[in-house]
Scaffold this motif. Structure first.
Motif, PDB file in Angstrom:
ATOM      1  N   CYS A  67       6.239  12.490   7.219  1.00 54.15           N
ATOM      2  CA  CYS A  67       6.250  13.481   6.130  1.00 54.15           C
ATOM      3  C   CYS A  67       5.364  14.679   6.503  1.00 54.15           C
ATOM      4  O   CYS A  67       4.162  14.528   6.732  1.00 54.15           O
ATOM      5  N   ARG A  68       5.950  15.873   6.547  1.00 49.22           N
ATOM      6  CA  ARG A  68       5.216  17.060   6.992  1.00 49.22           C
ATOM      7  C   ARG A  68       4.154  17.498   5.971  1.00 49.22           C
ATOM      8  O   ARG A  68       3.203  18.195   6.333  1.00 49.22           O
ATOM      9  N   LYS A  69       4.354  17.118   4.703  1.00 52.99           N
ATOM     10  CA  LYS A  69       3.396  17.533   3.691  1.00 52.99           C
ATOM     11  C   LYS A  69       2.299  16.492   3.433  1.00 52.99           C
ATOM     12  O   LYS A  69       1.394  16.728   2.636  1.00 52.99           O
ATOM     13  N   TYR A  70       2.418  15.339   4.112  1.00 52.34           N
ATOM     14  CA  TYR A  70       1.352  14.338   4.005  1.00 52.34           C
ATOM     15  C   TYR A  70       0.136  14.880   4.749  1.00 52.34           C
ATOM     16  O   TYR A  70       0.219  15.205   5.939  1.00 52.34           O
ATOM     17  N   PRO A  71      -1.005  15.023   4.086  1.00 49.72           N
ATOM     18  CA  PRO A  71      -2.143  15.743   4.671  1.00 49.72           C
ATOM     19  C   PRO A  71      -2.693  15.150   5.960  1.00 49.72           C
ATOM     20  O   PRO A  71      -3.331  15.854   6.737  1.00 49.72           O
ATOM     21  N   PHE A  72      -2.465  13.848   6.201  1.00 51.18           N
ATOM     22  CA  PHE A  72      -3.035  13.235   7.397  1.00 51.18           C
ATOM     23  C   PHE A  72      -2.081  13.232   8.584  1.00 51.18           C
ATOM     24  O   PHE A  72      -2.416  12.730   9.646  1.00 51.18           O
ATOM     25  N   ASN A  73      -0.890  13.766   8.398  1.00 50.20           N
ATOM     26  CA  ASN A  73       0.076  13.835   9.496  1.00 50.20           C
ATOM     27  C   ASN A  73      -0.090  15.131  10.266  1.00 50.20           C
ATOM     28  O   ASN A  73      -0.297  16.201   9.676  1.00 50.20           O
ATOM     29  N   THR A  74       0.025  15.037  11.619  1.00 51.10           N
ATOM     30  CA  THR A  74       0.013  16.218  12.468  1.00 51.10           C
ATOM     31  C   THR A  74       1.447  16.556  12.821  1.00 51.10           C
ATOM     32  O   THR A  74       2.214  15.664  13.193  1.00 51.10           O
ATOM     33  N   PRO A  75       1.869  17.815  12.693  1.00 49.93           N
ATOM     34  CA  PRO A  75       3.250  18.179  13.048  1.00 49.93           C
ATOM     35  C   PRO A  75       3.612  17.705  14.436  1.00 49.93           C
ATOM     36  O   PRO A  75       2.770  17.691  15.331  1.00 49.93           O
ATOM     37  N   LYS A  76       4.890  17.319  14.602  1.00 51.41           N
ATOM     38  CA  LYS A  76       5.328  16.769  15.886  1.00 51.41           C
ATOM     39  C   LYS A  76       5.173  17.756  17.027  1.00 51.41           C
ATOM     40  O   LYS A  76       4.942  17.367  18.164  1.00 51.41           O
ATOM     41  N   ASP A  77       5.351  19.049  16.704  1.00 51.23           N
ATOM     42  CA  ASP A  77       5.273  20.015  17.784  1.00 51.23           C
ATOM     43  C   ASP A  77       3.843  20.428  18.080  1.00 51.23           C
ATOM     44  O   ASP A  77       3.593  21.267  18.944  1.00 51.23           O
ATOM     45  N   GLU A 103       0.817  -1.207   0.000  1.00 49.17           N
ATOM     46  CA  GLU A 103       0.000   0.000   0.000  1.00 49.17           C
ATOM     47  C   GLU A 103       0.856   1.265   0.000  1.00 49.17           C
ATOM     48  O   GLU A 103       0.383   2.344  -0.351  1.00 49.17           O
ATOM     49  N   VAL A 104       2.123   1.121   0.382  1.00 52.48           N
ATOM     50  CA  VAL A 104       2.976   2.308   0.473  1.00 52.48           C
ATOM     51  C   VAL A 104       3.171   2.971  -0.883  1.00 52.48           C
ATOM     52  O   VAL A 104       3.431   4.174  -0.991  1.00 52.48           O
ATOM     53  N   TRP A 105       3.012   2.171  -1.955  1.00 50.42           N
ATOM     54  CA  TRP A 105       3.240   2.729  -3.303  1.00 50.42           C
ATOM     55  C   TRP A 105       2.130   3.667  -3.741  1.00 50.42           C
ATOM     56  O   TRP A 105       2.232   4.305  -4.796  1.00 50.42           O
ATOM     57  N   GLU A 106       1.075   3.793  -2.936  1.00 49.05           N
ATOM     58  CA  GLU A 106       0.072   4.805  -3.217  1.00 49.05           C
ATOM     59  C   GLU A 106       0.621   6.209  -2.947  1.00 49.05           C
ATOM     60  O   GLU A 106       0.055   7.205  -3.399  1.00 49.05           O
ATOM     61  N   HIS A 107       1.719   6.268  -2.193  1.00 48.87           N
ATOM     62  CA  HIS A 107       2.292   7.556  -1.787  1.00 48.87           C
ATOM     63  C   HIS A 107       3.620   7.857  -2.495  1.00 48.87           C
ATOM     64  O   HIS A 107       4.219   8.907  -2.249  1.00 48.87           O
ATOM     65  N   PHE A 108       4.086   6.949  -3.351  1.00 41.90           N
ATOM     66  CA  PHE A 108       5.390   7.135  -4.017  1.00 41.90           C
ATOM     67  C   PHE A 108       5.270   6.842  -5.517  1.00 41.90           C
ATOM     68  O   PHE A 108       4.444   6.019  -5.939  1.00 41.90           O
ATOM     69  N   ASP A 109       6.135   7.535  -6.289  1.00 42.04           N
ATOM     70  CA  ASP A 109       6.293   7.241  -7.715  1.00 42.04           C
ATOM     71  C   ASP A 109       7.682   6.658  -7.933  1.00 42.04           C
ATOM     72  O   ASP A 109       8.651   7.044  -7.267  1.00 42.04           O
ATOM     73  N   LYS A 110       7.761   5.710  -8.865  1.00 38.32           N
ATOM     74  CA  LYS A 110       9.064   5.138  -9.188  1.00 38.32           C
ATOM     75  C   LYS A 110       9.719   5.946 -10.320  1.00 38.32           C
ATOM     76  O   LYS A 110       9.050   6.352 -11.283  1.00 38.32           O
ATOM     77  N   GLU A 111      11.020   6.162 -10.211  1.00 41.08           N
ATOM     78  CA  GLU A 111      11.745   6.906 -11.231  1.00 41.08           C
ATOM     79  C   GLU A 111      13.131   6.294 -11.402  1.00 41.08           C
ATOM     80  O   GLU A 111      13.837   6.052 -10.421  1.00 41.08           O
ATOM     81  N   ASP A 112      13.478   6.021 -12.658  1.00 34.96           N
ATOM     82  CA  ASP A 112      14.770   5.402 -12.968  1.00 34.96           C
ATOM     83  C   ASP A 112      15.809   6.506 -13.154  1.00 34.96           C
ATOM     84  O   ASP A 112      15.848   7.193 -14.180  1.00 34.96           O
ATOM     85  N   LEU A 113      16.654   6.715 -12.168  1.00 34.25           N
ATOM     86  CA  LEU A 113      17.688   7.738 -12.197  1.00 34.25           C
ATOM     87  C   LEU A 113      19.030   7.100 -12.535  1.00 34.25           C
ATOM     88  O   LEU A 113      19.178   5.864 -12.464  1.00 34.25           O
ATOM     89  N   TYR A 173       4.365  13.818  -2.003  1.00 37.90           N
ATOM     90  CA  TYR A 173       3.987  15.019  -1.253  1.00 37.90           C
ATOM     91  C   TYR A 173       5.152  16.005  -1.091  1.00 37.90           C
ATOM     92  O   TYR A 173       4.975  17.209  -1.245  1.00 37.90           O
ATOM     93  N   CYS A 174       6.331  15.475  -0.772  1.00 38.10           N
ATOM     94  CA  CYS A 174       7.464  16.370  -0.499  1.00 38.10           C
ATOM     95  C   CYS A 174       8.624  16.190  -1.470  1.00 38.10           C
ATOM     96  O   CYS A 174       9.582  16.959  -1.452  1.00 38.10           O
ATOM     97  N   GLY A 175       8.562  15.163  -2.320  1.00 36.92           N
ATOM     98  CA  GLY A 175       9.608  14.952  -3.302  1.00 36.92           C
ATOM     99  C   GLY A 175      10.837  14.234  -2.784  1.00 36.92           C
ATOM    100  O   GLY A 175      11.820  14.080  -3.514  1.00 36.92           O
TER     101      GLY A 175
END
Length: 587
Positions: free
Chosen positions: A50-60, A6-16, A26-28
């Protein structure tokens, strides 16, 4: 790498140029992937923070989330709106609790379905690996062990033990050791102290493992150890008796240390008698096998009892079946020539079932570990002894022969004055509904006059010796109880007041010895009217409210009544242990 997580819903694969990378949507942020060593754990960890993931609350952020959960208000009403604060530590504790109580393999937490579920219900939680969960479970064990150690340390009574051994399907020998104790509030407890591999089933190895476990838990005041009838256990008990006497904590030099498991003895007694089962039982058994089409042989006597008891309820159905299925009668006649059961067979089976029910009820009553059982066993023993005594002189040849065989085995364990543990009788003396007169009278009813006279004398001598040992040690125990009570939450005594309390306890002991009260406390208890014999009678509650009147006898009762007469408490651990050990071995 197959994109099955399921983690691949949040990532794109790129051949570098440096290889295949996973790029956060979300954050690159970029992570290497593609190689076998590059799993998805790193990607999950990134998403959880990830701070830009919409469902995450900042640690502080200390903001709590509102949720519509049922919550009780102080006024007694309920509110539909409450708050929830994300706490990864609490979730991990809850996860380890689930793995333990539901007997789940550690591998469970790495399952795709479970991780998906956690991602939906709480995206901010990073599901730990199986290794981490195993560590959390072990930490939970250590925490609970510390708590139990403190409880046992504060307990002012002796403990009793049950132990049993078992061999897993991997041919590894295991031992379970369970402690039984009555706390300072007169509540009965049982806890598994150890479930560990042992080198063999030899007596010395079992004894050494018990010793090691007791030293680890800081337990030295052991009243009794209940074991089955394997000869290796005789050796183990002998080993432990020497050790406990060396610790100078034994009661009457370990005279009552060995308690043989009643359930195992009953199994030996009845199984020996059932070797003479008559043709009526065989006909009913064959009839059941024909209908079930099962060749399995019934090996334990309680299986035979349950089979016969169920068959009796279906007697009419068996008789109707013989008229509807022509193969039923033919097959039973051809199998061994005995044929299908007739009305006489059913009557014979019914008498046998009623006889076996006495042993079945005995086993059930003494196998409980959540209530005091030692004082109950003697009554069951009397019932069975009287029943066998009547059947030995019965006109029914088959039942007479069976009863004679059972009585012979019965006498081997409960007729031999050297083998019988006198706590069986002393526990009934300490039951305020019966006391010593009742025990004496019942012994004369079920034993030969010469044996009965000797047994009654032995019980009296043991009771008086037990009382005297506890009376002499009462001064030291009073001091320990005062120190323990201060640790239980009461205001600690200053050094000055401690000295005063010690002097007070010495004065009380001196007064008792001078006035002779110490010598007659036991007599006072025995001569007092017995309590009403009702089904709801709670023996521990009675002693809780009366131990101040009979302090020494009360201490004896607390240590004696806790003794279990069956090893079921330890045996039952293996029915769970087998599943867990196989599961861990497979994963």
């Amino acid at each position: 790498m197959k994109e099955r997580s399921e983690v691949w819903e949040h990532f794109d694969k790129e051949d570098l140029p440096s290889g295949m990378h996973a790029i956060c949507k979300y954050c690159g942020m970029s992570y290497k992937c593609g190689a076998k060593k590059n799993g998805t754990s790193v990607l999950w960890a990134h998403i959880s923070r990830c701070r830009k993931y919409p469902f995450n609350t900042p640690k502080d952020s200390k903001q709590s989330l509102l949720s519509f959960k049922s919550a009780k208000e102080p006024s007694g009403g309920t509110s539909g709106l409450t708050y929830h604060k994300f706490d990864a530590g609490s979730i991990r504790k809850a996860l380890s609790f689930m793995v333990i109580v539901d007997e789940l393999p550690f591998k469970f937490v790495e399952g795709i379905g479970f991780r998906h579920f956690c991602g939906v219900i709480e995206p901010r939680f990073n599901v730990p690996s199986r290794i981490t969960v195993a560590k959390d479970c072990f930490e939970t064990y250590l925490t609970e062990k510390r708590k139990l150690k403190n409880v046992l340390k504060r307990c002012n009574s002796r403990v009793s033990l049950t132990t049993d051994t078992w061999t897993s399907i991997q041919q590894i020998n295991y031992m379970c050791l369970t402690v039984h104790f009555i706390d300072n509030n007169w509540k009965l407890h049982k806890r598994i102290l150890n479930f560990c591999p042992i080198s063999s089933h030899k007596g010395d190895d079992i004894g050494k493992e018990i010793e090691k476990c007791l030293l680890d838990w800081g337990l030295e005041n052991v009243m009794c150890i209940t074991v089955d009838n394997a000869s290796s256990n005789d050796t183990a008990i002998g080993y432990m008796r020497r050790k406990i006497n060396g610790w100078k904590t034994g009661v009457l030099k370990g005279r009552f240390l060995h308690m043989r498991c009643v359930a195992h003895i009953v199994n030996l007694v009845v199984s020996d008698g059932l070797k003479t089962v008559n043709e009526s039982v065989q006909r009913v058994r064959h009839a059941i096998r024909f209908i079930k089409q099962s060749p399995a042989r019934l090996q334990r006597w309680n299986s035979t009892y349950l089979m016969l008891n169920a068959a009796i309820e279906l007697q009419d159905a068996f008789e109707r079946y013989s008229g509807e299925d022509p193969h039923y009668v033919v097959d039973l006649n051809e199998r061994d020539g005995k044929g299908s059961p007739n009305s006489d067979d059913w009557n014979n089976v019914r008498r046998l079932s009623e006889f076996l029910q006495a042993f079945y009820d005995l086993t059930l009553h003494v196998s409980g570990s959540l209530y005091v059982s030692l004082n109950l066993f003697f009554h069951e023993l009397v019932s069975v002894a009287v029943l066998m005594k009547d059947l030995v002189s019965s006109d029914d040849v088959d039942m007479c022969l069976m009863a004679c065989r059972m009585k012979e085995k019965y006498e081997k364990y409960w007729g031999d004055l050297e083998k019988i543990n006198l706590l069986i009788f002393i526990a009934v003396v300490l039951d305020p509904r019966y006391k010593l007169d009742y025990v004496e009278w019942m012994i004369t009813e079920i034993y030969d006059p010469i044996v009965a006279s000797k047994l009654v004398d032995n019980v009296k001598v043991a009771l008086n010796a037990l009382y005297e040992e506890y009376r002499v040690s009462s001064g030291n125990d009073v001091n320990r109880e005062e120190v323990s009570s201060s640790k239980d939450g009461k205001t600690p005594l200053s050094p000055k007041h401690k000295k005063i309390e010690v002097l007070k306890s010495k004065y009380k002991k001196h007064k008792c010895e001078r006035d002779g009260d110490a010598k007659i406390e036991l007599d006072k208890y025995l001569e007092e009217d017995t309590a009403e014999d009702i089904d709801e009678f709670d023996i521990l509650s009675w002693w809780k409210f009366n131990c101040s009147r009979f302090p020494t006898v009360g201490r004896i009762a607390r240590d004696v009544l806790v003794v279990p007469v069956s090893t079921v408490a330890s045996e039952s651990a293996f029915s769970t242990g087998g599943r867990v050990l196989v599961s861990l071995g497979a994963h």
